[in-house]
Design an enzyme around this catalytic site. Structure first.
Site, PDB file in Angstrom:
ATOM      1  CB  ALA A   9       1.496  44.852   9.914  1.00  0.00           C
ATOM      2  CG  ASP A  42       8.029  37.909  10.965  1.00  0.00           C
ATOM      3  OD1 ASP A  42       7.553  36.804  11.320  1.00  0.00           O
ATOM      4  OD2 ASP A  42       9.109  38.352  11.389  1.00  0.00           O
ATOM      5  CG  ASN A  44      -5.802  39.330   4.487  1.00  0.00           C
ATOM      6  OD1 ASN A  44      -6.071  39.050   5.658  1.00  0.00           O
ATOM      7  ND2 ASN A  44      -5.494  40.563   4.100  1.00  0.00           N
ATOM      8  CB  SER A  54      -7.424  44.288  10.339  1.00  0.00           C
ATOM      9  OG  SER A  54      -6.042  44.506  10.239  1.00  0.00           O
ATOM     10  CG  ASN A  80     -10.109  40.135   7.375  1.00  0.00           C
ATOM     11  OD1 ASN A  80     -11.087  40.175   6.631  1.00  0.00           O
ATOM     12  ND2 ASN A  80      -8.878  40.364   6.949  1.00  0.00           N
ATOM     13  CE  LYS A 130      -1.687  48.795   8.005  1.00  0.00           C
ATOM     14  NZ  LYS A 130      -0.887  47.570   7.832  1.00  0.00           N
ATOM     15  CB  THR A 177      -6.727  45.235   3.266  1.00  0.00           C
ATOM     16  OG1 THR A 177      -7.320  44.893   4.527  1.00  0.00           O
ATOM     17  CG2 THR A 177      -5.363  44.596   3.177  1.00  0.00           C
ATOM     18  N   GLY A 220      -2.981  45.450  -2.743  1.00  0.00           N
ATOM     19  CA  GLY A 220      -2.357  45.437  -4.071  1.00  0.00           C
ATOM     20  C   GLY A 220      -2.866  46.562  -4.952  1.00  0.00           C
TER      21      GLY A 220
HETATM   22  C1  LIG Z   1      -2.225  38.383   3.715  1.00  0.00           C
HETATM   23  C2  LIG Z   1      -2.222  39.730   4.374  1.00  0.00           C
HETATM   24  C3  LIG Z   1      -2.271  39.806   5.761  1.00  0.00           C
HETATM   25  C4  LIG Z   1      -2.259  41.056   6.389  1.00  0.00           C
HETATM   26  N1  LIG Z   1      -2.280  41.120   7.753  1.00  0.00           N
HETATM   27  C5  LIG Z   1      -2.193  42.321   8.360  1.00  0.00           C
HETATM   28  C6  LIG Z   1      -2.124  42.410   9.767  1.00  0.00           C
HETATM   29  O1  LIG Z   1      -2.092  41.400  10.481  1.00  0.00           O
HETATM   30  N2  LIG Z   1      -2.072  43.650  10.328  1.00  0.00           N
HETATM   31  C7  LIG Z   1      -2.064  44.797   9.576  1.00  0.00           C
HETATM   32  O2  LIG Z   1      -1.996  45.905  10.135  1.00  0.00           O
HETATM   33  N3  LIG Z   1      -2.103  44.734   8.236  1.00  0.00           N
HETATM   34  C8  LIG Z   1      -2.174  43.541   7.612  1.00  0.00           C
HETATM   35  N4  LIG Z   1      -2.202  43.476   6.252  1.00  0.00           N
HETATM   36  C9  LIG Z   1      -2.246  44.740   5.495  1.00  0.00           C
HETATM   37  C10 LIG Z   1      -0.873  45.199   5.018  1.00  0.00           C
HETATM   38  O3  LIG Z   1      -0.024  45.491   6.095  1.00  0.00           O
HETATM   39  C11 LIG Z   1      -1.020  46.467   4.127  1.00  0.00           C
HETATM   40  O4  LIG Z   1      -1.527  47.531   4.913  1.00  0.00           O
HETATM   41  C12 LIG Z   1      -1.964  46.237   2.966  1.00  0.00           C
HETATM   42  O5  LIG Z   1      -1.823  44.931   2.441  1.00  0.00           O
HETATM   43  C13 LIG Z   1      -1.745  47.231   1.845  1.00  0.00           C
HETATM   44  O6  LIG Z   1      -0.439  47.142   1.343  1.00  0.00           O
HETATM   45  P1  LIG Z   1      -0.075  46.290   0.008  1.00  0.00           P
HETATM   46  O7  LIG Z   1      -1.041  46.713  -1.072  1.00  0.00           O
HETATM   47  O8  LIG Z   1       1.356  46.648  -0.290  1.00  0.00           O
HETATM   48  O9  LIG Z   1      -0.241  44.860   0.369  1.00  0.00           O
HETATM   49  C14 LIG Z   1      -2.207  42.245   5.603  1.00  0.00           C
HETATM   50  C15 LIG Z   1      -2.155  42.143   4.210  1.00  0.00           C
HETATM   51  C16 LIG Z   1      -2.144  40.925   3.592  1.00  0.00           C
HETATM   52  C17 LIG Z   1      -2.086  40.852   2.081  1.00  0.00           C
END
Ligand SMILES: Cc1cc2nc3c(=O)[nH]c(=O)nc-3n(C[C@H](O)[C@H](O)[C@H](O)COP(=O)(O)O)c2cc1C
Length: 354
Positions: free
Chosen positions: A69, A72, A118, A188, A190, A231, A261, A278
């Protein structure tokens, strides 16, 4: 292809603002999604299907890798996910109300750490507009999708936390016709106070309301219940996680997505506030997935997400107990076909697993 991206394309991309590059990526995927011959051509090259689809929550996933998530958010380019190798995608986070999110800049890359911070705050078009978009691109009630579509829902910023359940219910009802599964996002960092929804004071009421709406809808329409997963944040204690698992168990939720995150900062050079994703997130997410798998005897389906940036980390996430993985930041650093490489390597792993 991944090497071409890392050595030639990425250095150019990384000179530009992350959110502008993100929007360009969305537009490019959107083109692939809406031009059927192009989509079919790219799917023929990149769509990865396991010989035996992964059955989870009653859904068939063509491979184990999904797009997390936040990529998109407005359901603009999900159709193209298969053309880049994904076996599912989670759109959103979608909220009841259309909202702009936090002021820009709100996405920051730290290339030497392979991390992104973010503080987007759920910018999105709102549940009704996104439902209309899905209706146009999918056709109400019928679907020509090759892979499951998850819809991730959260709370609108201005909705007081005491009324959170109504906000989620609104989005659930508006989007239910289009979701193969729902992810309830309470993690989240934020949206002020959102993470409090993970606690005993709010979570049973919130999830109970969505579960009831789901059963009522299934009865009324004579259809199956839509799988619902939660989540969670990586910053929870094991005691918090125990409490969450018992609530999921009581209410019969279908699975858990771990993790979102983190607000944790291992190094001072990552000075921006918000959610960090990341590579540095990986050990935390992995530990949580391993813990959930252990305490539930592997019975609660887990989507492992957080810091999967290479084949090795994806394999470790599976070994820890995940049935599916999702990526976001890994794709920023490894390129648009990262999912394809991961999905292929996990098929190899499945067939050689003893
Ligand atoms: C720019 C950005 C925006 C994100 N927005 C959302 C969001 O709207 N809803 C959500 O559940 N997770 C959001 N995430 C979290 C990701 O879905 C994921 O749980 C998190 O980034 C860890 O995975 P990764 O290390 O592969 O990025 C966001 C992550 C990033 C980097």
């Amino acid at each position: 292809m991944d090497a071409l991206y890392e050595n030639i394309i990425r250095p150019v991309f990384f000179t530009q603002d992350p959110e502008v590059m993100h929007e360009m990526a969305i537009r490019a995927m959107q083109v692939v999604g809406v031009v059927p011959p192009l989509r079919s051509f790219m799917e023929a090259l990149n769509f990865i299907k396991t010989p035996n689809p992964v059955n989870l929550f009653g859904l068939n996933f063509p491979n184990r890798v999904g797009l997390a998530a936040g990529f998109d958010k407005d359901a603009e380019c999900w159709r193209a996910a298969g053309a880049f190798g994904f076996g599912h995608i989670e759109i959103g986070t979608v909220t009841m109300l259309k909202q702009p999110g936090n002021p820009r800049p709100r996405m920051f890359r730290y290339p030497s750490r392979e991390t992104v911070v973010n503080c987007c705050g759920f910018p999105n078009d709102g549940a009704e507009e996104i439902a209309q978009r899905l209706s146009k691109s999918m056709g109400r009630g019928k679907s020509s999708k090759k892979f499951p579509l998850g819809i991730n829902i959260g709370k609108s910023k201005i909705t007081p936390i005491e009324n959170a359940a109504e906000d989620y219910l609104f989005s659930f009802n508006a989007l239910a016709d289009y979701a193969d599964f729902f992810t309830i996002n309470v993690s989240s960092p934020n949206t002020p106070e959102l993470r409090r929804l993970q606690g005993r004071d709010f979570l049973p009421n919130l999830l109970g309301a969505v579960v009831k709406a789901n059963s009522d809808r299934a009865k009324k329409l004579g259809v199956k219940r839509i799988p619902i997963i939660l989540k969670i944040a990586p910053d929870l204690t094991f005691a918090d996680i125990d409490a969450i698992i018992s609530i999921l168990d009581e209410l019969g939720l279908d699975g858990i997505c771990a993790t979102n995150t983190t607000t944790w900062r291992p190094w001072q050079d990552i000075e921006k506030s918000g959610g960090m994703s990341g590579k540095p997130l990986f050990e935390k997410s992995l530990e949580i997935v391993r813990y959930i798998s252990k305490v539930t005897d592997g019975k609660l389906p887990i989507i492992g997400v957080g810091g999967i940036v290479d084949l090795d980390s994806a394999g470790k996430m599976m070994n820890a107990g995940a049935s599916l993985v999702q990526v976001y930041t890994g794709m920023v650093f490894r390129g648009p076909f990262f999912a394809r490489s991961l999905a292929k390597s996990l098929i190899w792993r499945d067939s050689n697993w003893v």
